[in-house]
Scaffold this motif. Structure first.
Motif, PDB file in Angstrom:
ATOM      1  N   VAL A 111       0.857  -1.283   0.233  1.00  0.00           N
ATOM      2  CA  VAL A 111      -0.009   0.029  -0.008  1.00  0.00           C
ATOM      3  C   VAL A 111       0.837   1.393   0.107  1.00  0.00           C
ATOM      4  O   VAL A 111       0.669   2.257  -0.725  1.00  0.00           O
ATOM      5  N   ALA A 166       2.590   1.809  -3.374  1.00  0.00           N
ATOM      6  CA  ALA A 166       1.451   2.106  -4.295  1.00  0.00           C
ATOM      7  C   ALA A 166       1.140   3.500  -4.282  1.00  0.00           C
ATOM      8  O   ALA A 166       0.560   4.003  -5.275  1.00  0.00           O
ATOM      9  N   ILE A 168      -6.299  -0.760  -3.962  1.00  0.00           N
ATOM     10  CA  ILE A 168      -4.985  -1.212  -4.333  1.00  0.00           C
ATOM     11  C   ILE A 168      -5.264  -2.622  -5.087  1.00  0.00           C
ATOM     12  O   ILE A 168      -4.513  -2.650  -5.909  1.00  0.00           O
TER      13      ILE A 168
END
Length: 269
Positions: A115, A118, A151
């Motif tokens: 996460v 990203a 995500i």
């Protein structure tokens, strides 16, 4: 031909069945150090993020193995070479090893690192990992909220390499004195016992010269998840054993890297 496991420690012992097995970790460490010198990573706490020159095509994630008990990202940096040359950023997430952490906690740590990366790197996310890392890669796309929906929606492929997908047999090995897997954790953390997100192509990849249990573990993930409606394809890489099956990650044109990055490059022909 009948197949039955009677010695679980031997069934999951790779080094004992690979010539010069002891030479692989120091060789990986040396090659990784040279790669890091040429391509210094961005540090995300304990994890490494390699960024390509120019525009970034997406985020590739390589989760290291070591039976959840050994190694750290610094041993594996050179396996970023293939995706990096193809214009992808490459994340090597770190996770707390057993016995300091249980596998359940490692799953949470890996998801958090993905996460975080990203948020830095735009585009599709391609997930892979080797052995225990292959387990964690597959675990990321189980449909239980491990990755946030926003995500997970970006995950374009998952290629678990030599993955351990059913943890129950490992409860019968001596390693479990360190791993402490119990029945409940095996049920919660075995990808083959969970439902996948249905819109992510999954390619379990395993060497043809690996221990039979690793081939079986890859096969059951492909078969069970296909039966649940996921798009899967098992690839058995001829002649490759557990330690050299990942060498293809260093070549942007290898079938392994092309499969991992396929969604951004068009389908293989």
């Amino acid at each position: 031909m009948f197949y039955k496991v009677t010695d679980w420690d031997d069934a999951y012992a790779n080094g004992a069945h690979i010539p010069d097995a002891a030479q692989y970790p120091p060789r990986w460490q040396e090659q990784a150090a040279a790669f890091r010198s040429a391509h210094p990573p961005r540090q995300l706490d304990r994890s490494d993020l390699f960024l390509p020159d120019g525009d970034v095509a997406g985020l590739a994630v390589f989760i290291h193995g070591g039976y959840w008990m050994k190694f750290d990202p610094s041993f594996w940096s050179h396996f970023a070479a293939g995706p990096l040359a193809a214009g992808w950023a490459v994340l090597f997430p770190a996770y707390t090893l057993a016995p300091k952490a249980r596998i359940t906690e490692m799953t949470v740590e890996i998801a958090a690192d993905i996460v975080r990366a990203a948020e830095i790197v735009d585009g599709p996310i391609a997930l892979t990992g080797h052995s225990a890392g292959g387990h964690l890669a597959a675990r990321m796309i189980c449909n239980d909220g491990t990755l946030p929906d926003e995500i997970a929606a970006r995950v374009s492929s998952c290629v678990p390499i030599s993955a351990l997908t059913d943890l129950r047999p490992l409860m019968r090995t001596g390693m479990n004195d360190t791993l402490n897997i119990d029945t409940g954790e095996a049920q919660r953390e075995s990808p083959a016992l969970l439902c996948p997100r249905m819109d992510i192509p999954v390619t379990p990849w395993v060497g043809g010269a690996e221990r039979p249990e690793f081939i079986r573990q890859s096969r059951i993930l492909a078969d069970i998840w296909a039966g649940l409606g996921a798009e899967t394809e098992l690839v058995i890489d001829p002649g490759r054993h557990h330690f050299d099956v990942i060498e293809a990650m260093r070549d942007r044109n290898s079938p392994l890297v092309r499969r991992l990055l396929r969604p951004a490059r068009g389908r293989l022909t």
